[in-house]
Design an enzyme around this catalytic site. Structure first.
Site, PDB file in Angstrom:
ATOM      1  N   PRO A   1      46.392  49.847  35.799  1.00 26.18           N
ATOM      2  CA  PRO A   1      47.243  48.553  36.031  1.00 26.18           C
ATOM      3  C   PRO A   1      46.069  47.533  36.416  1.00 26.18           C
ATOM      4  CG  PRO A   1      47.939  50.321  37.348  1.00 26.18           C
ATOM      5  CD  PRO A   1      46.794  51.011  36.529  1.00 26.18           C
TER       6      PRO A   1
ATOM      7  N   ASP B   1      40.873  47.879  38.250  1.00 25.32           N
ATOM      8  CA  ASP B   1      41.916  48.914  38.312  1.00 25.32           C
ATOM      9  C   ASP B   1      42.714  49.212  39.490  1.00 25.32           C
ATOM     10  OD1 ASP B   1      43.233  50.972  37.934  1.00 25.32           O
ATOM     11  OD2 ASP B   1      41.865  52.093  36.821  1.00 25.32           O
ATOM     12  N   HIS B   2      43.759  48.578  39.562  1.00 23.71           N
ATOM     13  CA  HIS B   2      44.393  48.562  40.934  1.00 23.71           C
ATOM     14  C   HIS B   2      44.772  49.928  41.381  1.00 23.71           C
ATOM     15  CE1 HIS B   2      46.222  46.762  44.209  1.00 23.71           C
ATOM     16  NE2 HIS B   2      46.738  45.745  43.784  1.00 23.71           N
ATOM     17  N   ARG B   3      44.769  51.010  40.427  1.00 25.50           N
ATOM     18  CA  ARG B   3      44.913  52.513  40.957  1.00 25.50           C
ATOM     19  C   ARG B   3      43.961  52.537  41.741  1.00 25.50           C
ATOM     20  NH1 ARG B   3      44.644  55.463  35.361  1.00 25.50           N
ATOM     21  NH2 ARG B   3      42.870  54.325  35.621  1.00 25.50           N
TER      22      ARG B   3
END
Lengths: 428, 378
Positions: A226, A400-402
């Site tokens: 994400p 990468d928001h993870r």
């Protein structure tokens, strides 16, 4: 007189780019002497001469992309005894009377000698009618161009056709100013032609090779990580001054210095302060790298490639500049090795070179951050309550928001921006 | 039943080498039996071997040029691999059958295939056209990787069923040799061939030229353990030789072929290097370094045998004469290739059945009709 037609140097290729000529008109060539180097979708190859004789004319220019089967060089047959100058002692005189029609069936299109014929029922597609290339050799003119040698050299360097200029000097001499003005004019009006579509309502371009790899990488990245993107405007005037000083320094005389170099250094510094952006998210763990293999997205003839500078964190500014220069030169020559593109940890994409302010880049698969360097131009900027012209750019990036959250991302981008604002911070 | 190892080798650290890169003989206790075998080759034989290598290389270079000039669809260079090939070619006996892949130009020429026949294959004029009955058992090139590992094993099993081997007479017992490379060794067909060869004690030797690169994939990645050790796992007797040493190749192949013709299949890994591209469609500069190529150039098989011949007192003129002869042959080949016509497109129908066949006649008529639709004058 014999003409050499461009053969298919691979399997089923239809065109090749003329990279460099190794002979010029008037040269004597023997059978199997190297005539030129061409680049196909697959490789760089040298083409040996099928003829013996004197080069009469080169029919295509360096940089031109030529269809297989097109005549590329004309050779006038030497004397019959000249054939003896080959290594052969037996009677092996070659007389290619048909003008060197390519024997094999691949790819030859058009031309009277073509051995492949189209069924009568099939309409042949007209060749695309692109804008004609300006001839490099002007047609014989009654008035020779008057210009001093340095002006001629400048015109050649800038790609200006002297014969097309109306000289403003004495007796119509083309001056240095005329050449510079013409070059400026070309810059303003460059690339304004809108070529006609080639025949047919649709064109189908097979997705293969580098394009296919890019497509898969983009899908893998965009649909597993994400993305979150952030942007900040920054006054990069001090960066521009720093670049100017570096360019003037003798240490950096042999390398290319650009804002990208300062950006790279800024990122390396900011990574040390925010290590999590330089990591790989595996699902079970976040692998934080204690080294930086800094990828540079490069537009190459083969498509988008992201070679990286290995262990960039250990490099001095000069070493980094040299590494960046080598990496881009290798990519432009189409000689990037697969190993150069593996194990990247962070990427910069320089969309500023295309005049873009910023964008939302897609992560290089396996990486957690990518920074986009936008164009740097003079804009109104408020300094101490007053509007002043400053060199302004936008630093943008995707993450990468993870793997990481907005606070880390924001601190990282702010750190990068602060270096562009004040490169002297690197001295800490 | 198990067979004693004819090489006596367990896990070797160095390949069997009789002639080093400088062309000097490598003497040792372990090498003594191999030297004894190599002694079957007189100085004249060795000079003739050198001639075959020189001719093959010159032919190879000319064919490469012809491809770049649009006269061949494709070319597969064997430059650098002539040493192992020439030893194996001389080791095979008259009654043997050879299944090549597509890089065994020296073997093909040695068995009597004409240069033009090889050229015709790569010119697209023939579908691999030569008759093995006329080329001393040299079968056609196999362009599909490793399929012939099965064909050759099956052929060897047939020899056994015919009772044409294992009588104890090396002069008459037949054997088969299959040639492929390190890349093909990864194919399922290659492993299947090894299984059947050992199970049926087929009279066959697999001669595997490890030229280090399967197009762009290094052999170290495809073969984590040495190929000859892998073959031993299948139950074959296996040897590892310096593939750029013609004498080692001759001695080891001769002994293993003779063991095979008595029912003990063998496997030879020849350590060599493909100096050129995989084919003319390949660009090796994209995946390997000049330094690596340079290190193998110093181990060139032709220079090595030439140095050995000089040491044996062969006159420089004899070597120069071979070079000149090779150049002439290449020039003649160029002339004939340029003069060669295009094969008739309906030729292929004549080679499907030995007798006239109604379906072929119909297909031939249809093709003629289709071709006529283009108009005769275009």
């Amino acid at each position: 007189m014999q003409e050499f037609r461009l053969p298919d140097p691979g399997e089923g290729l239809t065109e090749a780019e003329i990279v460099s000529w190794r002979v010029k008109p008037g040269d004597t060539v023997h059978v199997n002497d190297v005539l030129l180097e061409v680049e196909t979708a697959k490789s760089l190859v040298e083409l040996p001469s099928p003829f013996e004789g004197t080069v009469e004319a080169l029919l295509v220019e360096e940089g031109q992309t030529v269809e297989v089967g097109s005549p590329i060089i004309r050779v006038t047959s030497g004397e019959r005894h000249a054939v003896e100058t080959t290594v052969d002692t037996a009677d092996t005189v070659e007389r290619d009377e048909d003008g060197g029609a390519v024997l094999v069936g691949y790819g030859v299109r058009g031309g009277a000698e073509t051995r492949r014929r189209k069924p009568r029922t099939v309409q042949s597609v007209p060749a695309p009618t692109g804008p004609a290339r300006p001839a490099s050799v002007p047609a014989a003119s009654a008035h020779p161009v008057v210009a001093k040698p340095p002006t001629r050299k400048l015109a050649k360097d800038l790609g200006v056709d002297l014969a097309a200029l109306a000289g403003t000097g004495l007796a119509g001499e083309v001056t240095r100013d005329d050449v510079v003005a013409a070059a400026e004019q070309v810059k303003v009006f460059r690339n304004l032609t809108a070529p006609e579509w080639s025949g047919g309502r649709e064109e189908r371009i097979p997705v293969k090779g580098v394009r296919k790899v890019i497509a898969q990488g983009m899908v893998d990245s965009a649909f597993t990580a994400p993305h979150v993107s952030v942007f900040t405007d920054v006054d990069a005037t001090r960066t521009m001054e720093f670049v100017k000083r570096l360019k003037a320094s003798s240490d950096f005389a042999d390398v290319k210095v650009s804002p990208l170099l300062i950006m790279a250094k800024a990122i390396l510094w900011a990574i040390r302060r925010n290590p999590q952006v330089n990591s790989t998210f595996t699902g079970d763990e976040l692998v934080v790298h204690h080294y930086v293999n800094l990828g540079i997205a490069a537009a190459t003839p083969r498509g988008l490639l992201v070679p990286n500078v290995k262990d960039a964190q250990e490099m001095s500014l000069l070493e980094l500049a040299t590494a960046l220069q080598q990496l881009t030169a290798t990519a432009r020559e189409g000689r990037t090795q697969p190993a150069d593109m593996q194990h990247g940890t962070f990427t910069i994409t320089n969309i500023g070179v295309f005049g873009m302010d910023t964008g939302t880049p897609i992560l290089n698969p396996g990486e957690t951050g990518i920074i986009a360097l936008g164009t740097i131009r003079q804009k109104p900027w408020v300094v101490d309550g007053e509007v002043r012209p400053r060199w302004v750019t936008t630093v943008g990036g995707s993450f990468d928001h993870r793997a990481i959250d907005g606070d880390v991302i924001s601190r990282f981008v702010a750190d990068v921006a602060s270096i562009l604002e004040e490169p002297a911070l690197l001295l800490d | 039943m198990t067979h004693p190892s004819v090489t006596g080798a367990a896990t070797a650290t160095e390949p069997i080498r009789l002639l080093d890169a400088e062309g000097s003989l490598v003497e040792s206790d372990a090498n003594a039996p191999w030297h004894e075998l190599a002694a079957q080759l007189s100085t004249d034989d060795r000079l003739a071997m050198h001639g075959e290598m020189v001719r093959t290389r010159r032919f190879d270079v000319e064919a490469g040029h012809l491809q770049r000039q649009g006269k061949l669809g494709l070319w597969v260079p064997s430059i650098g691999q002539e040493g192992g090939q020439v030893g194996a070619a001389w080791a095979a006996r008259e009654q043997d059958t050879i299944f090549p892949s597509y890089r065994e130009h020296l073997i093909a020429l040695h068995r009597g295939v004409a240069m033009d026949q090889i050229i015709d294959t790569f010119r697209g004029a023939r579908h691999g056209g030569w008759d093995p009955l006329e080329t001393r058992g040299m079968r056609i090139y196999s362009l599909v990787i490793a399929t012939h590992a099965l064909h050759s094993t099956g052929y060897a099993m047939g020899i056994r069923l015919d009772g044409a081997c294992a009588t104890g007479d090396a002069q008459r017992d037949e054997a088969v040799m299959a040639f492929y490379g390190d890349g093909a060794a990864s194919q399922g067909d290659a492993s299947e061939g090894l299984v059947f060869a050992t199970s049926y004690e087929a009279p066959i030797v697999f001669f595997v030229q490890n030229n280090k690169w399967a197009i762009s994939v290094p052999s170290t990645r495809q073969s984590r353990s040495p190929l000859h050790e892998r073959a031993r796992g299948f139950g074959l007797d296996a040897a590892w030789i310096d593939g750029n040493d013609p004498l080692a190749s001759f001695a080891v192949t001769r002994r293993m072929l003779d063991a095979a013709r008595q029912g003990a299949p063998g496997y030879i890994e020849a350590d060599t290097y493909r100096m050129g591209a995989h084919t003319t469609s390949d660009d090796p500069t994209r995946y390997r370094t000049r330094d690596e190529e340079e290190s193998w150039r110093r181990r060139d098989p032709i220079a090595r045998l030439a140095a050995h011949l000089r040491e044996q007192g062969v006159a420089e003129a004899a070597l120069a004469e071979q070079e000149q002869e090779a150049a002439d042959l290449a020039s003649d080949l160029r002339r004939r290739t340029l003069e060669a016509g295009t094969a008739a497109s309906d030729d292929i129908f004549d080679h499907v059945y030995s007798e006239p066949h109604p379906l072929m006649t119909e297909q031939k008529r249809r093709l003629a009709e289709f071709e006529a639709s283009f108009g005769g004058d275009a």
